[in-house]
Design an enzyme around this catalytic site. Structure first.
Site: not given
Length: 328
Positions: A159, A182, A194, A232
């Site tokens: 991540s 991800h 992702e 993120n």
């Protein structure tokens, strides 16, 4: 934790796809046909790895779950069984026999191994979900890239670490089949994956990964290999700014959470989310980006927070320790 296709001319893209398909040694007659992914090896039997294994097995894939010890594998198997039992109870509320059959059928598609190189020898896709440590991941993939079939896609569930960095010591052929996948926690419930492409990844590999994500009932979002990917990169500044509001005594954690839930329609407030993610995880990522993140080093958005540092030092890491910004 919660994480544009590269532009190319039509002719160059077709060339990339054609070369990739040749390297996969498929019998496909056109560049639009992708290798079939049916055998998955997941490295890491924690909650993320076991969640990925569960979802893949639920959607008819043959899965091998790998960890360093039988005890770790037993825990991972326990995570899956408990999760599947919850699903079965909702699916077959009054039929206990059907519930048991549902769980047993899915679990029968998952085998366990403590030998990663053996486990990847027949894999179509290898997904790594181990500790967020660059050296550990690099050393692991140095072994896996040699042991896996030449056609196997190699993927990291990181991540926070750059996909290209994880693959930087691999040979060119391995880099072309290396991507990020991800997943988000808890994997069985969260729909997004992702799909992270490096500048060296073959187009066919990305397309095959996207097809796999859809096949297991998830929604793919493709992005370039940049710090934090999509989610993120947007989420960390949001959480850090919420902490700074608290540090400046603008409002309490409860009132900030209430404001964002009722004013912005978020299902969780930033402090509830911080506690769920883990304050140590947030600190690890933010400190790393501020120190050496590509394009982010020195960015005040990711400057250290005294409040966050204090909580981590006190062992108040969030839900997993029973205390964070809130007590649980």
């Amino acid at each position: 934790m919660y994480s544009v296709l590269a532009k190319s001319s039509s002719s160059s893209r077709l060339s990339v796809v054609a070369r990739s398909l040749a390297s996969f040694s498929t019998t496909a007659s056109s560049a639009h046909q992708q290798p079939t992914i049916s055998r998955i090896t997941v490295i890491g039997g924690g909650q993320m790895g076991s969640g990925i294994a569960q979802v893949a097995a639920t959607n008819k894939h043959e899965v091998t779950l790998v960890d360093v010890s039988q005890a770790a594998l037993d825990r991972g198997q326990g995570y899956m069984a408990a999760s599947l039992k919850r699903v079965a109870k909702k699916k077959y509320a009054t039929d206990e026999q059907a519930q048991a059959q549902f769980v047993d059928e899915i679990m029968s598609r998952v085998s366990l191994s403590t030998k990663p190189t053996d486990a990847v020898s027949r894999a179509d896709l290898v997904i790594e979900a181990v500790v967020e440590n660059l050296k550990v991941k690099q050393e692991l993939f140095a072994q896996l890239s040699k042991a896996a079939p030449a056609m196997a896609i190699l993927a990291s569930n990181t991540s926070s670490l750059p996909i290209g960095k994880i693959a930087e010591h691999l040979d060119d052929a391995s880099k072309r089949r290396f991507i990020g996948l991800h997943f988000f926690n808890p994997v069985p419930q969260m729909k997004l994956v992702e799909v992270v492409r490096t500048s060296e990844a073959d187009e066919a590999v990305v397309e095959s990964a996207v097809a796999f994500v859809k096949a297991i009932g998830k929604s793919p979002a493709v992005c370039k290999d940049t710090p934090g990917f999509i989610v993120n990169r947007l989420l960390l500044p949001y959480m850090m700014e919420a902490i700074r509001l608290l540090e400046r005594d603008v409002a309490s954690a409860q009132d900030i959470d209430t404001a964002m839930k009722l004013g912005a329609g978020y299902p969780m407030g930033p402090f509830e989310l911080c506690d769920y993610v883990g304050l140590d995880t947030i600190k690890f990522v933010v400190d790393g980006w501020h120190a050496s993140g590509e394009g982010l080093a020195g960015n005040p958005l990711f400057a250290p927070s005294k409040k966050l540092d204090e909580l981590v030092k006190q062992g108040r890491l969030g839900v997993k320790t029973g205390k964070g910004f809130y007590d649980y």
